[in-house]
Design a protein around this motif. Structure first.
Motif, PDB file in Angstrom:
ATOM      1  N   MET A  39       0.837  -1.165   0.000  1.00  0.00           N
ATOM      2  CA  MET A  39       0.000   0.000   0.000  1.00  0.00           C
ATOM      3  C   MET A  39       0.892   1.241   0.000  1.00  0.00           C
ATOM      4  SD  MET A  39      -3.128   1.170   2.443  1.00  0.00           S
ATOM      5  CE  MET A  39      -2.432   1.054   4.051  1.00  0.00           C
ATOM      6  N   GLY A  40       0.662   2.136  -0.929  1.00  0.00           N
ATOM      7  CA  GLY A  40       1.453   3.356  -1.046  1.00  0.00           C
ATOM      8  C   GLY A  40       0.753   4.544  -0.415  1.00  0.00           C
ATOM      9  N   LEU A  41       1.447   5.645  -0.411  1.00  0.00           N
ATOM     10  CA  LEU A  41       0.868   6.875   0.115  1.00  0.00           C
ATOM     11  C   LEU A  41      -0.013   7.521  -0.946  1.00  0.00           C
ATOM     12  CD1 LEU A  41       3.984   8.432   1.851  1.00  0.00           C
ATOM     13  CD2 LEU A  41       2.052   7.322   2.934  1.00  0.00           C
ATOM     14  N   ARG A  42      -1.117   8.083  -0.510  1.00  0.00           N
ATOM     15  CA  ARG A  42      -1.998   8.794  -1.438  1.00  0.00           C
ATOM     16  C   ARG A  42      -1.481  10.208  -1.649  1.00  0.00           C
ATOM     17  NH1 ARG A  42      -8.064   8.079   0.483  1.00  0.00           N
ATOM     18  NH2 ARG A  42      -8.131   9.926  -0.808  1.00  0.00           N
ATOM     19  N   MET A  43      -1.553  10.657  -2.878  1.00  0.00           N
ATOM     20  CA  MET A  43      -1.160  12.026  -3.195  1.00  0.00           C
ATOM     21  C   MET A  43      -2.217  12.981  -2.640  1.00  0.00           C
ATOM     22  SD  MET A  43       1.686  12.036  -4.788  1.00  0.00           S
ATOM     23  CE  MET A  43       1.726  13.647  -5.493  1.00  0.00           C
ATOM     24  N   PRO A  44      -1.789  14.127  -2.113  1.00  0.00           N
ATOM     25  CA  PRO A  44      -2.777  15.090  -1.638  1.00  0.00           C
ATOM     26  C   PRO A  44      -3.613  15.610  -2.806  1.00  0.00           C
ATOM     27  CG  PRO A  44      -0.560  15.987  -1.469  1.00  0.00           C
ATOM     28  CD  PRO A  44      -0.427  14.582  -1.923  1.00  0.00           C
ATOM     29  N   ARG A  45      -4.878  15.791  -2.558  1.00  0.00           N
ATOM     30  CA  ARG A  45      -5.779  16.293  -3.595  1.00  0.00           C
ATOM     31  C   ARG A  45      -6.968  16.956  -2.918  1.00  0.00           C
ATOM     32  NH1 ARG A  45      -6.706  10.500  -3.818  1.00  0.00           N
ATOM     33  NH2 ARG A  45      -8.836  10.077  -3.193  1.00  0.00           N
ATOM     34  N   PRO A  46      -7.649  17.842  -3.641  1.00  0.00           N
ATOM     35  CA  PRO A  46      -8.818  18.489  -3.041  1.00  0.00           C
ATOM     36  C   PRO A  46      -9.958  17.493  -2.881  1.00  0.00           C
ATOM     37  CG  PRO A  46      -8.578  19.166  -5.327  1.00  0.00           C
ATOM     38  CD  PRO A  46      -7.394  18.319  -4.991  1.00  0.00           C
ATOM     39  N   THR A  47     -10.829  17.759  -1.930  1.00  0.00           N
ATOM     40  CA  THR A  47     -12.003  16.915  -1.729  1.00  0.00           C
ATOM     41  C   THR A  47     -13.254  17.732  -1.998  1.00  0.00           C
ATOM     42  OG1 THR A  47     -12.019  17.445   0.619  1.00  0.00           O
ATOM     43  CG2 THR A  47     -10.898  15.431  -0.019  1.00  0.00           C
ATOM     44  N   LYS A  48     -14.303  17.043  -2.417  1.00  0.00           N
ATOM     45  CA  LYS A  48     -15.550  17.704  -2.758  1.00  0.00           C
ATOM     46  C   LYS A  48     -16.554  17.479  -1.634  1.00  0.00           C
ATOM     47  CE  LYS A  48     -18.428  18.170  -6.853  1.00  0.00           C
ATOM     48  NZ  LYS A  48     -18.728  17.582  -8.155  1.00  0.00           N
ATOM     49  N   THR A  49     -17.176  18.557  -1.163  1.00  0.00           N
ATOM     50  CA  THR A  49     -18.178  18.447  -0.111  1.00  0.00           C
ATOM     51  C   THR A  49     -19.514  18.024  -0.711  1.00  0.00           C
ATOM     52  OG1 THR A  49     -18.812  20.768  -0.292  1.00  0.00           O
ATOM     53  CG2 THR A  49     -17.050  20.237   1.263  1.00  0.00           C
ATOM     54  N   SER A  50     -20.471  17.724   0.137  1.00  0.00           N
ATOM     55  CA  SER A  50     -21.777  17.264  -0.337  1.00  0.00           C
ATOM     56  C   SER A  50     -22.530  18.327  -1.136  1.00  0.00           C
ATOM     57  CB  SER A  50     -22.636  16.814   0.842  1.00  0.00           C
ATOM     58  OG  SER A  50     -22.849  17.889   1.735  1.00  0.00           O
ATOM     59  N   ASN A  51     -22.207  19.607  -0.924  1.00  0.00           N
ATOM     60  CA  ASN A  51     -22.878  20.657  -1.690  1.00  0.00           C
ATOM     61  C   ASN A  51     -22.121  21.041  -2.965  1.00  0.00           C
ATOM     62  OD1 ASN A  51     -20.783  22.125  -0.701  1.00  0.00           O
ATOM     63  ND2 ASN A  51     -22.011  23.623   0.391  1.00  0.00           N
ATOM     64  N   GLY A  52     -21.051  20.321  -3.288  1.00  0.00           N
ATOM     65  CA  GLY A  52     -20.331  20.519  -4.540  1.00  0.00           C
ATOM     66  C   GLY A  52     -19.170  21.486  -4.489  1.00  0.00           C
ATOM     67  N   ILE A  53     -18.902  22.073  -3.328  1.00  0.00           N
ATOM     68  CA  ILE A  53     -17.778  22.993  -3.181  1.00  0.00           C
ATOM     69  C   ILE A  53     -16.529  22.183  -2.850  1.00  0.00           C
ATOM     70  CG2 ILE A  53     -16.852  24.935  -1.843  1.00  0.00           C
ATOM     71  CD1 ILE A  53     -19.202  25.751  -3.534  1.00  0.00           C
ATOM     72  N   TRP A  54     -15.420  22.519  -3.491  1.00  0.00           N
ATOM     73  CA  TRP A  54     -14.155  21.827  -3.255  1.00  0.00           C
ATOM     74  C   TRP A  54     -13.441  22.433  -2.056  1.00  0.00           C
ATOM     75  CZ3 TRP A  54     -12.588  17.535  -5.907  1.00  0.00           C
ATOM     76  CH2 TRP A  54     -13.331  17.206  -7.033  1.00  0.00           C
ATOM     77  N   GLN A  55     -12.689  21.604  -1.312  1.00  0.00           N
ATOM     78  CA  GLN A  55     -11.952  22.087  -0.152  1.00  0.00           C
ATOM     79  C   GLN A  55     -10.584  21.436  -0.063  1.00  0.00           C
ATOM     80  OE1 GLN A  55     -14.168  21.235   3.386  1.00  0.00           O
ATOM     81  NE2 GLN A  55     -13.719  19.071   3.366  1.00  0.00           N
ATOM     82  N   ASP A  56      -9.679  22.117   0.613  1.00  0.00           N
ATOM     83  CA  ASP A  56      -8.337  21.614   0.905  1.00  0.00           C
ATOM     84  C   ASP A  56      -8.388  21.057   2.323  1.00  0.00           C
ATOM     85  OD1 ASP A  56      -5.628  21.163   1.269  1.00  0.00           O
ATOM     86  OD2 ASP A  56      -5.079  23.267   1.336  1.00  0.00           O
ATOM     87  N   ARG A  57      -8.036  19.793   2.482  1.00  0.00           N
ATOM     88  CA  ARG A  57      -8.063  19.145   3.794  1.00  0.00           C
ATOM     89  C   ARG A  57      -6.680  18.560   4.049  1.00  0.00           C
ATOM     90  NH1 ARG A  57      -8.840  14.172   6.192  1.00  0.00           N
ATOM     91  NH2 ARG A  57     -10.169  14.163   8.034  1.00  0.00           N
ATOM     92  N   VAL A  58      -6.010  19.039   5.105  1.00  0.00           N
ATOM     93  CA  VAL A  58      -4.651  18.597   5.414  1.00  0.00           C
ATOM     94  C   VAL A  58      -4.612  18.043   6.823  1.00  0.00           C
ATOM     95  CG1 VAL A  58      -2.242  19.330   5.640  1.00  0.00           C
ATOM     96  CG2 VAL A  58      -3.698  20.391   3.926  1.00  0.00           C
ATOM     97  N   ARG A  59      -4.143  16.817   6.965  1.00  0.00           N
ATOM     98  CA  ARG A  59      -3.954  16.225   8.286  1.00  0.00           C
ATOM     99  C   ARG A  59      -2.584  16.640   8.797  1.00  0.00           C
ATOM    100  NH1 ARG A  59      -6.506  12.468  11.203  1.00  0.00           N
ATOM    101  NH2 ARG A  59      -5.267  11.410  12.776  1.00  0.00           N
ATOM    102  N   LEU A  60      -2.540  17.143  10.029  1.00  0.00           N
ATOM    103  CA  LEU A  60      -1.299  17.634  10.616  1.00  0.00           C
ATOM    104  C   LEU A  60      -0.576  16.522  11.379  1.00  0.00           C
ATOM    105  CD1 LEU A  60      -2.610  20.983  12.079  1.00  0.00           C
ATOM    106  CD2 LEU A  60      -1.295  20.660   9.998  1.00  0.00           C
ATOM    107  N   PRO A  61       0.753  16.588  11.434  1.00  0.00           N
ATOM    108  CA  PRO A  61       1.499  15.659  12.293  1.00  0.00           C
ATOM    109  C   PRO A  61       1.082  15.857  13.750  1.00  0.00           C
ATOM    110  CG  PRO A  61       2.984  16.845  10.824  1.00  0.00           C
ATOM    111  CD  PRO A  61       1.634  17.471  10.683  1.00  0.00           C
ATOM    112  N   ALA A  62       1.225  14.825  14.553  1.00  0.00           N
ATOM    113  CA  ALA A  62       0.750  14.851  15.943  1.00  0.00           C
ATOM    114  C   ALA A  62       1.362  15.991  16.749  1.00  0.00           C
ATOM    115  CB  ALA A  62       1.039  13.519  16.618  1.00  0.00           C
ATOM    116  N   ASP A  63       2.677  16.222  16.606  1.00  0.00           N
ATOM    117  CA  ASP A  63       3.314  17.276  17.398  1.00  0.00           C
ATOM    118  C   ASP A  63       2.821  18.667  17.005  1.00  0.00           C
ATOM    119  OD1 ASP A  63       4.611  16.995  14.939  1.00  0.00           O
ATOM    120  OD2 ASP A  63       6.537  17.684  15.714  1.00  0.00           O
TER     121      ASP A  63
END
Length: 64
Positions: A1-25
């Motif tokens: 299993m490889g790492l997924r490339m970051p990409r925008p996500t689409k909300t239920s109302n059709g607007i695109w968003q940038d979602r970034v998970r931060l490192p724990a620290d």
């Protein structure tokens, strides 16, 4: 299993968003583990362009 490339996500109302998970620290110092920002568009091509810019800005050390 490889790492997924970051990409925008689409909300239920059709607007695109940038979602970034931060490192724990970083998440502990900021107080949250995910950053979500609207890209303010429904157009996929425009969302990708805006995503590239915002994603790079969200990872810059000056932001934290």
């Amino acid at each position: 299993m490889g790492l997924r490339m970051p990409r925008p996500t689409k909300t239920s109302n059709g607007i695109w968003q940038d979602r970034v998970r931060l490192p724990a620290d970083v998440g502990e110092s900021v107080g949250r583990d995910v950053i979500k920002e609207s890209l303010n568009t429904r157009d996929e091509a425009e969302a990708i362009t805006r995503f590239i810019i915002r994603h790079a800005q969200s990872l810059s050390p000056q932001r934290w």
